[in-house]
Scaffold this motif. Structure first.
Motif, mmCIF file in Angstrom:
data_model
loop_
_atom_site.group_PDB
_atom_site.id
_atom_site.type_symbol
_atom_site.label_atom_id
_atom_site.label_comp_id
_atom_site.label_asym_id
_atom_site.label_seq_id
_atom_site.Cartn_x
_atom_site.Cartn_y
_atom_site.Cartn_z
ATOM 1 N N THR A 161 -0.882 9.378 -2.523
ATOM 2 C CA THR A 161 -1.058 10.024 -1.679
ATOM 3 C C THR A 161 -0.385 9.035 -0.502
ATOM 4 O O THR A 161 0.700 8.636 -0.822
ATOM 5 C CB THR A 161 -2.658 9.712 -2.180
ATOM 6 O OG1 THR A 161 -3.501 9.560 -1.219
ATOM 7 C CG2 THR A 161 -2.532 8.293 -1.856
ATOM 8 N N SER A 162 -1.213 8.646 0.882
ATOM 9 C CA SER A 162 -1.035 8.194 2.091
ATOM 10 C C SER A 162 -0.835 6.786 1.808
ATOM 11 O O SER A 162 -2.260 6.560 0.712
ATOM 12 C CB SER A 162 -1.569 8.889 3.025
ATOM 13 O OG SER A 162 -2.484 8.814 3.064
ATOM 14 N N ASN A 163 -0.269 5.770 2.662
ATOM 15 C CA ASN A 163 -0.693 4.322 2.327
ATOM 16 C C ASN A 163 -2.208 4.405 3.516
ATOM 17 O O ASN A 163 -2.900 3.710 3.317
ATOM 18 C CB ASN A 163 0.463 3.350 3.460
ATOM 19 C CG ASN A 163 0.729 4.586 4.877
ATOM 20 O OD1 ASN A 163 0.311 5.739 4.916
ATOM 21 N ND2 ASN A 163 1.373 3.501 5.498
ATOM 22 N N ARG B 12 -13.674 4.824 2.094
ATOM 23 C CA ARG B 12 -13.434 6.275 1.313
ATOM 24 C C ARG B 12 -13.440 5.756 -0.164
ATOM 25 O O ARG B 12 -12.976 4.688 -0.604
ATOM 26 C CB ARG B 12 -11.274 6.465 1.355
ATOM 27 C CG ARG B 12 -11.755 8.239 1.016
ATOM 28 C CD ARG B 12 -10.546 9.021 1.185
ATOM 29 N NE ARG B 12 -10.391 10.485 1.263
ATOM 30 C CZ ARG B 12 -9.387 11.020 1.358
ATOM 31 N NH1 ARG B 12 -8.270 10.774 2.180
ATOM 32 N NH2 ARG B 12 -9.498 12.470 0.502
ATOM 33 N N THR C 286 -5.012 6.528 2.575
ATOM 34 C CA THR C 286 -5.658 6.891 2.297
ATOM 35 C C THR C 286 -6.108 5.172 1.555
ATOM 36 O O THR C 286 -7.429 4.777 1.114
ATOM 37 C CB THR C 286 -4.936 7.651 1.297
ATOM 38 O OG1 THR C 286 -5.316 8.838 2.007
ATOM 39 C CG2 THR C 286 -6.586 7.825 -0.233
ATOM 40 N N PRO D 151 -12.588 6.772 -3.810
ATOM 41 C CA PRO D 151 -11.156 7.524 -4.334
ATOM 42 C C PRO D 151 -11.930 8.661 -5.437
ATOM 43 O O PRO D 151 -12.403 8.339 -6.141
ATOM 44 C CB PRO D 151 -9.956 6.617 -5.007
ATOM 45 C CG PRO D 151 -11.513 5.046 -4.927
ATOM 46 C CD PRO D 151 -12.453 5.671 -4.589
ATOM 47 N N ARG D 152 -11.331 9.820 -5.733
ATOM 48 C CA ARG D 152 -11.861 11.155 -7.212
ATOM 49 C C ARG D 152 -11.276 9.764 -8.360
ATOM 50 O O ARG D 152 -10.103 9.045 -8.528
ATOM 51 C CB ARG D 152 -10.720 11.994 -6.418
ATOM 52 C CG ARG D 152 -10.776 12.673 -4.738
ATOM 53 C CD ARG D 152 -10.339 13.881 -5.329
ATOM 54 N NE ARG D 152 -8.641 13.956 -5.439
ATOM 55 C CZ ARG D 152 -7.504 13.965 -4.835
ATOM 56 N NH1 ARG D 152 -7.637 14.425 -3.893
ATOM 57 N NH2 ARG D 152 -6.542 14.111 -6.217
ATOM 58 N N HIS E 278 -16.907 12.949 -1.810
ATOM 59 C CA HIS E 278 -16.327 14.579 -1.522
ATOM 60 C C HIS E 278 -16.717 15.538 -1.867
ATOM 61 O O HIS E 278 -16.837 16.423 -1.281
ATOM 62 C CB HIS E 278 -15.005 13.755 -1.010
ATOM 63 C CG HIS E 278 -13.758 14.302 -1.755
ATOM 64 N ND1 HIS E 278 -13.574 12.796 -3.256
ATOM 65 C CD2 HIS E 278 -13.331 15.013 -2.365
ATOM 66 C CE1 HIS E 278 -13.068 13.472 -3.370
ATOM 67 N NE2 HIS E 278 -12.956 14.660 -3.629
ATOM 68 N N GLN F 255 0.833 -0.743 -0.090
ATOM 69 C CA GLN F 255 0.141 0.053 -0.124
ATOM 70 C C GLN F 255 0.597 1.177 0.533
ATOM 71 O O GLN F 255 0.487 1.878 -0.928
ATOM 72 C CB GLN F 255 -0.976 -0.155 1.004
ATOM 73 C CG GLN F 255 -1.573 -1.010 1.450
ATOM 74 C CD GLN F 255 -2.895 -1.430 2.479
ATOM 75 O OE1 GLN F 255 -2.842 -0.359 3.295
ATOM 76 N NE2 GLN F 255 -2.912 -2.614 2.809
ATOM 77 N N ARG G 55 -7.978 2.998 3.220
ATOM 78 C CA ARG G 55 -8.593 3.223 3.012
ATOM 79 C C ARG G 55 -9.918 2.997 1.879
ATOM 80 O O ARG G 55 -11.293 2.325 1.831
ATOM 81 C CB ARG G 55 -9.735 5.002 4.223
ATOM 82 C CG ARG G 55 -9.278 5.019 5.228
ATOM 83 C CD ARG G 55 -9.328 6.580 5.154
ATOM 84 N NE ARG G 55 -9.472 6.846 7.106
ATOM 85 C CZ ARG G 55 -8.329 7.754 7.011
ATOM 86 N NH1 ARG G 55 -8.753 8.585 6.214
ATOM 87 N NH2 ARG G 55 -8.351 8.163 8.579
ATOM 88 N N TYR G 56 -9.680 3.160 0.600
ATOM 89 C CA TYR G 56 -9.666 2.532 -0.547
ATOM 90 C C TYR G 56 -10.132 1.339 -0.212
ATOM 91 O O TYR G 56 -11.092 0.407 -0.743
ATOM 92 C CB TYR G 56 -9.035 3.010 -1.300
ATOM 93 C CG TYR G 56 -8.512 4.010 -1.788
ATOM 94 C CD1 TYR G 56 -9.710 5.480 -1.665
ATOM 95 C CD2 TYR G 56 -7.678 4.450 -2.806
ATOM 96 C CE1 TYR G 56 -9.639 6.592 -2.114
ATOM 97 C CE2 TYR G 56 -7.295 6.164 -2.706
ATOM 98 C CZ TYR G 56 -8.076 6.938 -2.334
ATOM 99 O OH TYR G 56 -7.750 8.278 -3.298
ATOM 100 N N ALA H 115 1.088 3.658 -3.055
ATOM 101 C CA ALA H 115 0.683 5.009 -2.432
ATOM 102 C C ALA H 115 1.618 6.836 -2.705
ATOM 103 O O ALA H 115 1.221 7.412 -3.136
ATOM 104 C CB ALA H 115 0.591 5.683 -0.626
#
Length: 124
Positions: free
Chosen positions: A32-34, A45, A36, A47-48, A101, A23, A39-40, A27
């Motif tokens: 992005t962060s691990n 969460r 995030t 993702p965009r 979001h 992860q 959370r996917y 990331a």
């Protein structure tokens, strides 16, 4: 077929395994962060779209595959049915309305920009 966050999560997990990637490594590659990415994977969460595109690029799979709108991993370049691809993308954006979001106004703006610039986007 609508975007399915569970299918996205499952496919992301499988791609990480198939590519022996952590992860944290993913990331870093997508900026992005691990946390995030975690959370996917846990469906906490959504993702965009730009993140989905980056993930697809990292794994060399189609965005449609990640979104769950296709079972075909291969990236294809469409000329004749490009309007259909834009329509599917917009449909995917509509399915994000309740889970995103982004505000409805932001999603509508993205849809309008995609349609207004489709020729430029497809020629890139």
């Amino acid at each position: 077929m609508d975007f399915n966050v569970e299918k996205f999560s499952y496919r992301l997990s499988v791609l990480l395994d198939e590519n022996n990637m952590t992860q944290t490594q993913l990331a870093k590659k997508v900026g992005t962060s691990n946390v995030t990415i975690c959370r996917y994977l846990t469906c906490e969460r959504t993702p965009r779209l730009d993140v989905i595109a980056k993930i697809a690029e990292v794994f060399n799979v189609s965005v449609d595959y990640l979104l769950g709108t296709s079972d075909d991993k291969d990236i294809k370049y469409f000329n004749e049915i490009s309007d259909m691809n834009i329509a599917l993308l917009i449909k995917s954006l509509f399915s994000l309305d309740d889970n995103s979001h982004l505000t409805k106004t932001q999603i509508e703006l993205i849809k309008k920009l995609l349609l207004a610039n489709k020729d430029f986007i497809l020629s890139a």
